[in-house]
Scaffold this active site. Structure first.
Site: not given
Length: 353
Positions: A183, A317, A112
């Site tokens: 998220h 996601e 991420h």
């Protein structure tokens, strides 16, 4: 005893992070649905939807104040993820003859985008209406190791059909890679109401990506048929987990990407809770959805003051594939100055019939 869910108090989100002020914003529609968002991470804080009895329940994990987001062990609750969602193997990639080193924050991977990712930034507000808010962030050339000045707009719109429409738009000053997502962790019984293993899921996907021991895609797709990854018909999470296998052991549960047809015309995924009756449908023009069953949630206390334990929420996601910059047979995540990146994620809420 029934839990009474309310939105967090706006003043609990008034703070300052690295010189920029933080706030809480609320979207409402004609049907009573309410969505709270903060400019810290351009993230979803709460989603209040009616259950089968007509009571509003908060189906998104998160916190009641800004400091809790900053201090949380799980940094990604509800956040806009970028520049690159998911894992990049060995925390680096080559693009047009140049190697770009990223932060290692997940064993040898970059997950991420590391500590300088979008989730850890205070975004500027461009549009603020009772049904829509737009957040804007300009990432400098080299931020987190990624090339190019990247200008990103994330728009949240709440429709009267109980859809939360998330639109991403981005441009860059030089060739780069880009893969955003949202998220949000969902618990369709209500946040803090135990685990989600009794939730049902259906995925319009025939193939998933197996992982190696570093939780990076091996590279080849595999058919889901008659495996733990077969959600072509509704199946409970615990039923899938009981099927077991090496892939679930590697990730401690589901933490895998599924292939989509990239069409907004039909739901990519549908999940529901038999207990509350709340149903969540995901629509997206992204090529993949990453299913994560909160395998590493631990100890953070949510809005009701209850700990979010393992499997306390699940994520859908919508994104490009993990490690795409290093796996050239995946759909390209390259963004050039001549292009405009535009993708959509829609979360629609209703009652399971």
């Amino acid at each position: 005893m029934m839990n009474t869910y309310t939105l967090p108090i706006p003043r609990e989100f008034l703070s300052n992070h690295k010189g920029k002020n933080t706030h809480l914003f609320v979207l409402t529609n004609k049907r009573g649905m309410q969505v709270a968002l903060t400019d810290f991470g351009a993230r979803i804080v709460s989603v209040l939807v009616p259950d089968r009895q007509g009571n509003l329940i908060d189906v998104v994990l998160g916190f009641g104040d800004i400091q809790s987001y900053m201090d949380a062990q799980e940094q990604f609750h509800g956040a806009t993820i970028g520049r690159y969602a998911n894992r990049i193997a060995n925390a680096g990639f080559e693009l047009e003859g140049h190697y770009h080193q990223l932060e290692e924050n997940n064993a040898s991977n970059c997950l991420h985008s590391g500590s300088s990712g979008f989730h850890n930034k205070v975004w500027d507000r461009r549009v603020s209406l009772n049904k829509q808010i737009d957040f804007y962030y300009e990432s400098f050339d080299g931020e987190g190791g990624f090339p190019g000045v990247l200008k990103t707009l994330v728009s949240y719109e709440l429709t009267d059909e109980n859809s939360l429409v998330i639109k991403f738009r981005a441009v860059t000053s030089k060739p780069t890679v880009f893969n955003p997502t949202n998220h949000a962790y969902f618990n369709l019984k209500g946040e803090g109401q135990g685990d989600v293993l009794d939730h049902y899921l259906k995925l319009n996907s025939e193939e998933f990506l197996p992982l190696n021991k570093q939780q990076v895609p091996q590279g080849d797709f595999k058919k889901v048929k008659e495996s733990a990854f077969d959600f072509e018909a509704f199946k409970r999470f615990d039923e899938g987990l009981k099927q077991g296998g090496e892939q679930l052991e590697l990730a401690g549960g589901y933490d895998h990407s599924f292939k989509l047809d990239g069409s907004l015309d039909r739901a990519a995924a549908v999940a529901y809770s038999e207990e509350s009756g709340v149903q969540l449908s995901l629509y997206t023009d992204m090529p993949s959805v990453h299913l994560y069953t909160g395998n590493f949630l631990a100890d953070d206390r949510g809005k009701l003051g209850r700990k979010y334990l393992k499997n306390g929420g699940f994520c859908l996601e919508a994104q490009f594939y993990p490690d795409s910059p290093n796996q050239k047979h995946f759909p390209s995540v390259k963004l050039t100055p001549e292009q405009v990146f535009q993708k959509t994620i829609i979360y629609n809420f209703g009652i399971k019939k």
